[in-house]
Design an enzyme around this catalytic site. Sequence first.
Site, short mmCIF file in Angstrom:
data_model
loop_
_atom_site.label_atom_id
_atom_site.label_comp_id
_atom_site.label_asym_id
_atom_site.label_seq_id
_atom_site.Cartn_x
_atom_site.Cartn_y
_atom_site.Cartn_z
N GLU A 158 0.85 -1.21 0.00
CA GLU A 158 0.00 0.00 0.00
C GLU A 158 0.88 1.25 0.00
O GLU A 158 1.88 1.31 0.71
CB GLU A 158 -0.92 0.00 1.22
CG GLU A 158 -2.10 -0.95 1.01
CD GLU A 158 -2.98 -1.09 2.24
OE1 GLU A 158 -2.67 -0.45 3.26
OE2 GLU A 158 -3.95 -1.85 2.16
N ASP A 169 -10.99 7.68 -22.44
CA ASP A 169 -10.86 6.27 -22.04
C ASP A 169 -10.46 5.51 -23.30
O ASP A 169 -11.28 5.31 -24.20
CB ASP A 169 -12.21 5.78 -21.49
CG ASP A 169 -12.18 4.30 -21.13
OD1 ASP A 169 -11.23 3.60 -21.53
OD2 ASP A 169 -13.13 3.85 -20.46
N ARG A 207 -4.55 -8.35 -17.18
CA ARG A 207 -5.85 -7.72 -16.91
C ARG A 207 -5.67 -6.63 -15.85
O ARG A 207 -5.25 -6.91 -14.73
CB ARG A 207 -6.77 -8.81 -16.37
CG ARG A 207 -8.22 -8.49 -16.22
CD ARG A 207 -9.02 -9.77 -16.25
NE ARG A 207 -8.95 -10.33 -17.58
CZ ARG A 207 -9.71 -9.95 -18.61
NH1 ARG A 207 -10.63 -9.02 -18.43
NH2 ARG A 207 -9.58 -10.50 -19.79
#
Length: 417
Positions: free
Chosen positions: A56, A200, A235
């Site tokens: 993180e 996008d 992915r």
Amino acid sequence: MSDYRSLKSVDPVVYQAIADERARQNFGLELIASENFVSRAVLEATGSVLTNKYAEGYPGRRYYGGCEYADVVERLAIDRAKQLFGAEHANVQPHSGTSANMSVYFAVLKPGDKLMGLDLACGGHLTHGHRLSYSGRDFQVVAYGVDRETERIDYDAVEALARAERPKLIVCGASAYSRIIDFARFRAIADQVGALLMADIAHIAGLVAAGLHPSPVPHCHFVTTTTHKTLRGPRGGLVMCQEAFAKEIDRSVFPGIQGGPLMHVIAAKAVALGEAQTEEWRQYQAQIVANAARLAGRLIGLGFRIVSGGTDNHLLLLDVAKAGLTGKVAEKVLEEAGMTVNKNTIPFDPNPPLVASGVRIGVAAVTTRGMKEPEMDQIGDLIAEALRAPEDGAALAGARAKVRELCGRFPLYDALM
Ligand code: DSN
């Protein structure tokens, strides 16, 4: 608790499902426009021990120890993304395109703010403001469409709508649109109404990176993409922005909408973004564009109607209503013949999305296998053969055998079988 037994011995059911999926990919024609086959190197990184690591935060600023190698791969992925697209800032942590888009919206919009995007029915994406997505639920949405005649974006109509509605953010980009998108014109429209602009490019990212589609980066405040379509990575998602928005975007991705990044996937993104810097890869992207044009031309020659009359990118929308079918039936028939596509609405479709009047066909995956123009002609013929005999089991079995033979000539993941 250490367990070094193979998947096959630990969980034969899952092992078998993966083996079956590998065979399905190997012996079928993958024509889903959003899918591709990654390189062995990308596959290896995705399946690596980095899956074990919590990291993180961002390189050099983590909330956990032991992140030195996580930092190496994340820095590489960031640098390569910036270099490949000429972006000022990149965040490689979004788990998906949906998260990448969410990170932009949450960085610059408040609930109820106005968002303008391409209607799903005209080729947009759920996250561009569809009412069933967070984007349509949390924001006030204005959708633009395509022109009824040309089936292309009508920029004058977009401009008029933007002037009337004054959205805070305009989204350009699509998931089922086969024509060049004029990002410069979108920026001019955004500037007129004081809107921010996000592109996008999930579908066309590979083409953009290879210079085969105009880049949105010089024109847009934000550019999002997935990494697994034409870009041919694992992915996942990626968001790029101008430096002025870098802090807001980073905060929006983590801790705004995500926790720990998927470091194995980020390593694989780094590998894919490295692969994309080569001349061989650029040639591969050019072959994708040539293949799509060839397939569209073949289908038109066989009497089919392609939405907008053709394609400039990696995909085409086949109007199967003209052939007396629905998209739902055509998808099933093609699947029986060994070809995987997805049903898709076409502009002004009278059918709902789960029935639809079209199928979306993309050629990135078959191009990855090495198929070129002669194979596109063969695929066009196979599509026609199947769609003209939707209820003829023998004809579909015959087409399926030809598909298998074609795939056999372009093996996939050979070394992994
Ligand atoms: N599901 C992707 C596609 O098929 O285009 C978009 O998220």
